[in-house]
Design a protein around this motif. Sequence first.
Motif, PDB file in Angstrom:
ATOM      1  N   ASP A  32     -41.186 -45.043 -22.484  1.00 24.72           N
ATOM      2  CA  ASP A  32     -41.328 -44.421 -23.794  1.00 24.72           C
ATOM      3  C   ASP A  32     -40.680 -45.270 -24.872  1.00 24.72           C
ATOM      4  N   GLU A  33     -39.494 -45.756 -24.526  1.00 16.10           N
ATOM      5  CA  GLU A  33     -38.740 -46.477 -25.546  1.00 16.10           C
ATOM      6  C   GLU A  33     -39.411 -47.765 -25.962  1.00 16.10           C
ATOM      7  N   SER A  93     -36.649 -33.971 -33.002  1.00 15.98           N
ATOM      8  CA  SER A  93     -37.226 -34.736 -34.104  1.00 15.98           C
ATOM      9  C   SER A  93     -36.315 -34.770 -35.327  1.00 15.98           C
ATOM     10  N   LYS A 149     -37.032 -40.039 -30.805  1.00 18.91           N
ATOM     11  CA  LYS A 149     -36.890 -41.033 -29.733  1.00 18.91           C
ATOM     12  C   LYS A 149     -35.417 -41.259 -29.415  1.00 18.91           C
ATOM     13  N   SER A 150     -35.131 -41.419 -28.125  1.00 19.51           N
ATOM     14  CA  SER A 150     -33.760 -41.685 -27.688  1.00 19.51           C
ATOM     15  C   SER A 150     -33.823 -42.362 -26.337  1.00 19.51           C
ATOM     16  N   SER A 151     -32.885 -43.234 -26.051  1.00 12.06           N
ATOM     17  CA  SER A 151     -32.806 -43.838 -24.718  1.00 12.06           C
ATOM     18  C   SER A 151     -31.996 -42.992 -23.746  1.00 12.06           C
ATOM     19  N   GLN A 198     -36.366 -38.989 -22.006  1.00 10.95           N
ATOM     20  CA  GLN A 198     -37.130 -40.174 -22.366  1.00 10.95           C
ATOM     21  C   GLN A 198     -37.094 -41.165 -21.219  1.00 10.95           C
ATOM     22  N   GLY A 217     -28.890 -42.702 -30.469  1.00  9.58           N
ATOM     23  CA  GLY A 217     -30.047 -42.985 -29.604  1.00  9.58           C
ATOM     24  C   GLY A 217     -29.829 -44.006 -28.509  1.00  9.58           C
ATOM     25  N   VAL A 244     -41.851 -47.660 -29.010  1.00  8.57           N
ATOM     26  CA  VAL A 244     -41.482 -47.132 -30.317  1.00  8.57           C
ATOM     27  C   VAL A 244     -41.976 -48.027 -31.433  1.00  8.57           C
ATOM     28  N   HIS A 262     -36.818 -46.601 -35.326  1.00  8.80           N
ATOM     29  CA  HIS A 262     -37.496 -45.868 -34.257  1.00  8.80           C
ATOM     30  C   HIS A 262     -38.184 -44.623 -34.812  1.00  8.80           C
TER      31      HIS A 262
END
Length: 400
Positions: free
Chosen positions: A41-42, A133, A144-146, A37, A179, A45, A140
């Motif tokens: 992207d983050e 997923s 999604k993840s940082s 990611q 995340g 969210v 979020h």
Amino acid sequence: MSRMKLPRGQAYLIALAVVVVIAFSITVATSGETGTQSAADESTVSSSSPPSSSPSASSKSSAPNKPKSQSGPNFEIKALKSGEKPPQFIIFSFDGAGSHQKWLTFSATAKKVKAQFTGFLTGLYLLDDAHKSAYVGPGHAAGKSSVGFGGTKDEVYQMINDLNKAKAAGHEIGTHFNGHFCAGAEPSANKWDAAAWNSELDQFFSFLTNYAQINGYTDAPKLTVTPADIQGERTPCLEGDSDQYFPALLAHNMRYDTSKVSNGIQWPTLINGVWEFWMPSVTVPALGTKVIAMDYNFWYKFNKAKDEPGRAPEFTKMVLDTYQSMYAAALNGNRAPLVIGNHFNNWSGNAFNPAVDAFMAAACNKPETVCTTYQNVLKWMAVQDPAILAGLLAQPPTAN
Ligand SMILES: [Zn+2]
């Protein structure tokens, strides 16, 4: 090239506010992250997703497993005699705990000097990228993840083997949640309520126990780290309101936090049923200014966390000198456990982990010094005469 499953580019911007005693406010900005990611992207969210329930997975793997014999604490846990000084504990910890190379490096050094340390696992490293997923961070979108996910199936298997070896050596595994959403990746941990923290922990424990089913593995190695092993945590970027996350810790049978900042080196404090192992704000001798003694905070203090590999030796020396000065201050002062918080990382030409490694190698064999885990320090505290322990805990912080 080894993959570093870490928040490489977080910026921890630390503002220290002195109010009556000392209050710390921590502002965190997130820039580029590692993994699959990007920061961009983050930032896109959705903020409307409710906290998720745990991914469903019911039956437990029936794969046979011979538990490896596990090393116990690396020192004798016994009560101090009246007037006896406590050991100088040093607690090394690594957030994320997702790099095979770094597990090898620090396990080898620890073995040489009979140290034990703590890895705060990011639960997503037990999910391969194809199954990301299965994670829904609080507020979020799914997947999604940082800090990315576990990569390939082989990398998840490697992770499991690293964790099993760590446990067998007596190292501790705690949690760094999932995340890693810090300021800028909203809603970040600072905004989470108790339900959000409970969701993070429900999912973490589900990944820990059900990774095989979630990833669809039929031949996965069994993870010997169990929910009962997970007794403490560090929050993402030290964010979070403890009025919200402490109840979630207690609801998950956890006992300690190591995310709050103290002005100087301080003994743990029991707060609302949770032991706080303070992250000390200390002086960097080379600069004469204070910083939270954590790798990223050092880096930000040195050059605003810019990648300058040419300055790696200089940065390593400044951090090592800081650790030595913290150690001397605690050893000759209040003897509070030294909390040395880090990530597994190669930031700025690998400037920071070598300082930790050198300090571990130099300090852990010193007289009266024990490098061990949070859980072992808690075990040691539990056997002390209550009045003697209360006297230790009541001491003021030591400045370096
Ligand atoms: Zn982190």
